[in-house]
Write a protein that holds these residues in place. Structure first.
Motif, PDB file in Angstrom:
ATOM      1  N   ALA A  47       0.834  -1.205   0.000  1.00  0.00           N
ATOM      2  CA  ALA A  47       0.000   0.000   0.000  1.00  0.00           C
ATOM      3  C   ALA A  47       0.869   1.255   0.000  1.00  0.00           C
ATOM      4  O   ALA A  47       0.576   2.227  -0.704  1.00  0.00           O
ATOM      5  CB  ALA A  47      -0.924  -0.005   1.216  1.00  0.00           C
ATOM      6  N   ALA A  48       1.947   1.240   0.775  1.00  0.00           N
ATOM      7  CA  ALA A  48       2.845   2.389   0.822  1.00  0.00           C
ATOM      8  C   ALA A  48       3.557   2.577  -0.506  1.00  0.00           C
ATOM      9  O   ALA A  48       3.706   3.701  -1.003  1.00  0.00           O
ATOM     10  CB  ALA A  48       3.859   2.216   1.947  1.00  0.00           C
ATOM     11  N   ILE A  49       4.003   1.480  -1.116  1.00  0.00           N
ATOM     12  CA  ILE A  49       4.700   1.548  -2.406  1.00  0.00           C
ATOM     13  C   ILE A  49       3.790   2.139  -3.482  1.00  0.00           C
ATOM     14  O   ILE A  49       4.216   2.956  -4.306  1.00  0.00           O
ATOM     15  CB  ILE A  49       5.190   0.151  -2.827  1.00  0.00           C
ATOM     16  N   GLU A  50       2.525   1.736  -3.448  1.00  0.00           N
ATOM     17  CA  GLU A  50       1.555   2.214  -4.447  1.00  0.00           C
ATOM     18  C   GLU A  50       0.956   3.564  -4.082  1.00  0.00           C
ATOM     19  O   GLU A  50       0.194   4.133  -4.860  1.00  0.00           O
ATOM     20  CB  GLU A  50       0.441   1.171  -4.612  1.00  0.00           C
ATOM     21  N   GLY A  51       1.287   4.083  -2.910  1.00  0.00           N
ATOM     22  CA  GLY A  51       0.743   5.372  -2.492  1.00  0.00           C
ATOM     23  C   GLY A  51      -0.718   5.320  -2.126  1.00  0.00           C
ATOM     24  O   GLY A  51      -1.428   6.329  -2.184  1.00  0.00           O
ATOM     25  N   ASP A  52      -1.201   4.139  -1.737  1.00  0.00           N
ATOM     26  CA  ASP A  52      -2.599   3.956  -1.354  1.00  0.00           C
ATOM     27  C   ASP A  52      -2.723   4.071   0.161  1.00  0.00           C
ATOM     28  O   ASP A  52      -2.365   3.151   0.899  1.00  0.00           O
ATOM     29  CB  ASP A  52      -3.084   2.580  -1.824  1.00  0.00           C
ATOM     30  N   TYR A  53      -3.245   5.201   0.640  1.00  0.00           N
ATOM     31  CA  TYR A  53      -3.345   5.450   2.080  1.00  0.00           C
ATOM     32  C   TYR A  53      -4.797   5.434   2.549  1.00  0.00           C
ATOM     33  O   TYR A  53      -5.156   6.087   3.515  1.00  0.00           O
ATOM     34  CB  TYR A  53      -2.690   6.786   2.421  1.00  0.00           C
ATOM     35  N   THR A  54      -5.643   4.688   1.826  1.00  0.00           N
ATOM     36  CA  THR A  54      -7.042   4.580   2.237  1.00  0.00           C
ATOM     37  C   THR A  54      -7.192   3.685   3.471  1.00  0.00           C
ATOM     38  O   THR A  54      -8.085   3.895   4.288  1.00  0.00           O
ATOM     39  CB  THR A  54      -7.891   4.009   1.091  1.00  0.00           C
ATOM     40  N   ARG A  55      -6.325   2.682   3.593  1.00  0.00           N
ATOM     41  CA  ARG A  55      -6.398   1.758   4.736  1.00  0.00           C
ATOM     42  C   ARG A  55      -5.248   1.956   5.718  1.00  0.00           C
ATOM     43  O   ARG A  55      -5.393   1.701   6.907  1.00  0.00           O
ATOM     44  CB  ARG A  55      -6.392   0.303   4.237  1.00  0.00           C
ATOM     45  N   TYR A  56      -4.083   2.369   5.222  1.00  0.00           N
ATOM     46  CA  TYR A  56      -2.902   2.503   6.064  1.00  0.00           C
ATOM     47  C   TYR A  56      -2.288   3.888   5.907  1.00  0.00           C
ATOM     48  O   TYR A  56      -2.525   4.567   4.903  1.00  0.00           O
ATOM     49  CB  TYR A  56      -1.844   1.449   5.683  1.00  0.00           C
ATOM     50  N   ILE A  57      -1.500   4.286   6.904  1.00  0.00           N
ATOM     51  CA  ILE A  57      -0.774   5.540   6.804  1.00  0.00           C
ATOM     52  C   ILE A  57       0.672   5.242   6.405  1.00  0.00           C
ATOM     53  O   ILE A  57       1.138   4.105   6.496  1.00  0.00           O
ATOM     54  CB  ILE A  57      -0.818   6.346   8.115  1.00  0.00           C
ATOM     55  N   SER A  58       1.367   6.266   5.967  1.00  0.00           N
ATOM     56  CA  SER A  58       2.722   6.098   5.467  1.00  0.00           C
ATOM     57  C   SER A  58       3.634   5.519   6.539  1.00  0.00           C
ATOM     58  O   SER A  58       3.565   5.904   7.709  1.00  0.00           O
ATOM     59  CB  SER A  58       3.274   7.452   5.001  1.00  0.00           C
ATOM     60  N   PRO A  59       4.542   4.588   6.179  1.00  0.00           N
ATOM     61  CA  PRO A  59       5.475   4.044   7.160  1.00  0.00           C
ATOM     62  C   PRO A  59       6.396   5.099   7.763  1.00  0.00           C
ATOM     63  O   PRO A  59       6.854   4.946   8.898  1.00  0.00           O
ATOM     64  CB  PRO A  59       6.284   3.012   6.358  1.00  0.00           C
ATOM     65  N   ILE A  60       6.641   6.177   7.024  1.00  0.00           N
ATOM     66  CA  ILE A  60       7.460   7.266   7.576  1.00  0.00           C
ATOM     67  C   ILE A  60       6.714   7.946   8.715  1.00  0.00           C
ATOM     68  O   ILE A  60       7.293   8.237   9.772  1.00  0.00           O
ATOM     69  CB  ILE A  60       7.828   8.289   6.481  1.00  0.00           C
ATOM     70  N   ARG A  61       5.422   8.192   8.525  1.00  0.00           N
ATOM     71  CA  ARG A  61       4.622   8.790   9.589  1.00  0.00           C
ATOM     72  C   ARG A  61       4.532   7.862  10.795  1.00  0.00           C
ATOM     73  O   ARG A  61       4.560   8.312  11.945  1.00  0.00           O
ATOM     74  CB  ARG A  61       3.224   9.118   9.063  1.00  0.00           C
ATOM     75  N   VAL A  62       4.429   6.570  10.530  1.00  0.00           N
ATOM     76  CA  VAL A  62       4.389   5.599  11.624  1.00  0.00           C
ATOM     77  C   VAL A  62       5.693   5.634  12.409  1.00  0.00           C
ATOM     78  O   VAL A  62       5.696   5.622  13.648  1.00  0.00           O
ATOM     79  CB  VAL A  62       4.141   4.179  11.072  1.00  0.00           C
ATOM     80  N   MET A  63       6.823   5.685  11.686  1.00  0.00           N
ATOM     81  CA  MET A  63       8.128   5.712  12.351  1.00  0.00           C
ATOM     82  C   MET A  63       8.265   6.940  13.245  1.00  0.00           C
ATOM     83  O   MET A  63       8.736   6.843  14.383  1.00  0.00           O
ATOM     84  CB  MET A  63       9.249   5.701  11.310  1.00  0.00           C
ATOM     85  N   VAL A  64       7.846   8.110  12.737  1.00  0.00           N
ATOM     86  CA  VAL A  64       7.924   9.338  13.529  1.00  0.00           C
ATOM     87  C   VAL A  64       7.047   9.228  14.772  1.00  0.00           C
ATOM     88  O   VAL A  64       7.457   9.600  15.875  1.00  0.00           O
ATOM     89  CB  VAL A  64       7.506  10.555  12.673  1.00  0.00           C
ATOM     90  N   ALA A  65       5.825   8.705  14.588  1.00  0.00           N
ATOM     91  CA  ALA A  65       4.915   8.551  15.727  1.00  0.00           C
ATOM     92  C   ALA A  65       5.474   7.582  16.757  1.00  0.00           C
ATOM     93  O   ALA A  65       5.437   7.839  17.963  1.00  0.00           O
ATOM     94  CB  ALA A  65       3.552   8.068  15.236  1.00  0.00           C
ATOM     95  N   LEU A  66       6.012   6.456  16.294  1.00  0.00           N
ATOM     96  CA  LEU A  66       6.566   5.461  17.212  1.00  0.00           C
ATOM     97  C   LEU A  66       7.782   6.001  17.954  1.00  0.00           C
ATOM     98  O   LEU A  66       8.002   5.677  19.123  1.00  0.00           O
ATOM     99  CB  LEU A  66       6.958   4.193  16.435  1.00  0.00           C
ATOM    100  N   PHE A  67       8.552   6.823  17.278  1.00  0.00           N
ATOM    101  CA  PHE A  67       9.720   7.420  17.920  1.00  0.00           C
ATOM    102  C   PHE A  67       9.292   8.269  19.107  1.00  0.00           C
ATOM    103  O   PHE A  67       9.873   8.193  20.192  1.00  0.00           O
ATOM    104  CB  PHE A  67      10.479   8.272  16.895  1.00  0.00           C
ATOM    105  N   GLY A  68       8.239   9.069  18.901  1.00  0.00           N
ATOM    106  CA  GLY A  68       7.725   9.892  19.995  1.00  0.00           C
ATOM    107  C   GLY A  68       7.101   9.061  21.096  1.00  0.00           C
ATOM    108  O   GLY A  68       7.305   9.320  22.286  1.00  0.00           O
ATOM    109  N   ILE A  69       6.337   8.022  20.704  1.00  0.00           N
ATOM    110  CA  ILE A  69       5.706   7.147  21.696  1.00  0.00           C
ATOM    111  C   ILE A  69       6.767   6.438  22.523  1.00  0.00           C
ATOM    112  O   ILE A  69       6.630   6.288  23.744  1.00  0.00           O
ATOM    113  CB  ILE A  69       4.803   6.121  20.990  1.00  0.00           C
ATOM    114  N   GLN A  70       7.831   6.012  21.857  1.00  0.00           N
ATOM    115  CA  GLN A  70       8.905   5.297  22.546  1.00  0.00           C
ATOM    116  C   GLN A  70       9.517   6.140  23.655  1.00  0.00           C
ATOM    117  O   GLN A  70       9.706   5.671  24.777  1.00  0.00           O
ATOM    118  CB  GLN A  70       9.976   4.896  21.528  1.00  0.00           C
ATOM    119  N   PHE A  71       9.793   7.405  23.348  1.00  0.00           N
ATOM    120  CA  PHE A  71      10.354   8.289  24.365  1.00  0.00           C
ATOM    121  C   PHE A  71       9.327   8.593  25.447  1.00  0.00           C
ATOM    122  O   PHE A  71       9.677   8.720  26.627  1.00  0.00           O
ATOM    123  CB  PHE A  71      10.854   9.586  23.720  1.00  0.00           C
TER     124      PHE A  71
END
Length: 251
Positions: A47-71
């Motif tokens: 989905a990320a490769i095809e740019g389809d964000y109807t079901r999922y959000i970008s893995p980059i956004r997930v990484m940023v969010a997880l980084f903040g959650i982790q701290f």
């Protein structure tokens, strides 16, 4: 007049409905992406490769969010997320450490290191990820860089999710930190192998050899990550507190 009022009410309803659906859909996509990064990783990556964000959000956004959650989770449970004076001086003579500190508060020093590391870890992560992206490009040169980045980030996010879930247990004993790191690596290589089998290989042997390539890069990752953090720590100690890290580590 009645028709105009009806149209106005219909427009208001559509606006409110669109806003509420959008808001709840974002929430649904966040939780769905986190969960499916563990159990449906190929779908999230595709989905990320095809740019389809109807079901999922970008893995980059997930990484940023997880980084903040982790701290954030680490702060709640008091788990250190960066190098500390205690970890650097583990097993060292307390008198020698006290002489090196020269009356300065180690808690304040640890706080300064953690504040700076929250910013410095980003470039360290980027540099340490480059060997894996280059390897993925060698595995399948026809794919664009964005596709390789998505394939790299999905297992990275999955392993981070596993680590965050184990953070409360990490505080129970030092051995749990090692266990959390082992689980983190296991999840990372399991999801990576899944994606390699789906998009980079046509046989079990090919997948195994490609996973072996990732395993061989692991020491380089530790050198880049650990070396980068130690260099940043040395700079913080010297510039903010006038302390020399090499003097402390000198045998």
């Amino acid at each position: 007049m009645v028709a105009e009022e009806a149209r106005s009410k219909e427009t208001d309803y559509e606006l409110v409905n669109s806003i509420s659906v959008a808001a709840f859909d974002v929430d649904a996509r966040i939780f769905r992406t986190l969960w499916h990064s563990l159990v449906r990783a190929p779908e999230v990556a595709l989905a990320a490769i095809e740019g389809d964000y109807t079901r999922y959000i970008s893995p980059i956004r997930v990484m940023v969010a997880l980084f903040g959650i982790q701290f954030g989770v680490a702060a709640i449970f008091g788990a250190p997320m960066s190098v500390t004076i205690e970890s650097i001086a583990a097993g060292m003579d307390p008198e020698r450490l006290a002489g090196w500190l020269d009356g300065q508060d180690p808690v304040s020093i640890d706080r300064a290191i953690e504040d700076t590391m929250s910013l410095v870890l980003w470039p360290i992560m980027i540099v340490s990820s480059l060997p894996y992206l280059i390897l993925l490009k060698l595995y399948r040169p026809s794919l664009k860089f964005w596709a390789h980045l998505c394939v790299f980030l999905v297992p990275t996010n999955a392993s981070t999710i596993a680590f965050i879930l184990m953070l409360p247990a990490v505080m129970t004993s030092e051995s749990m930190m090692l266990m959390a790191l082992i689980v983190m690596l296991a999840v990372y290589f399991a999801v990576t192998g899944w994606l390699l089998a789906r998009y980079y290989s046509r046989s079990i042997l090919g997948t195994s050899l490609r996973i072996a390539g990732f395993v061989l890069l692991l020491p380089l990752t530790f050198i880049i990550s650990g070396g980068g953090q130690m260099l940043a720590t040395g700079w913080i100690l010297d510039s903010q507190f006038g302390l020399s890290l090499p003097d402390l580590l000198q045998s």
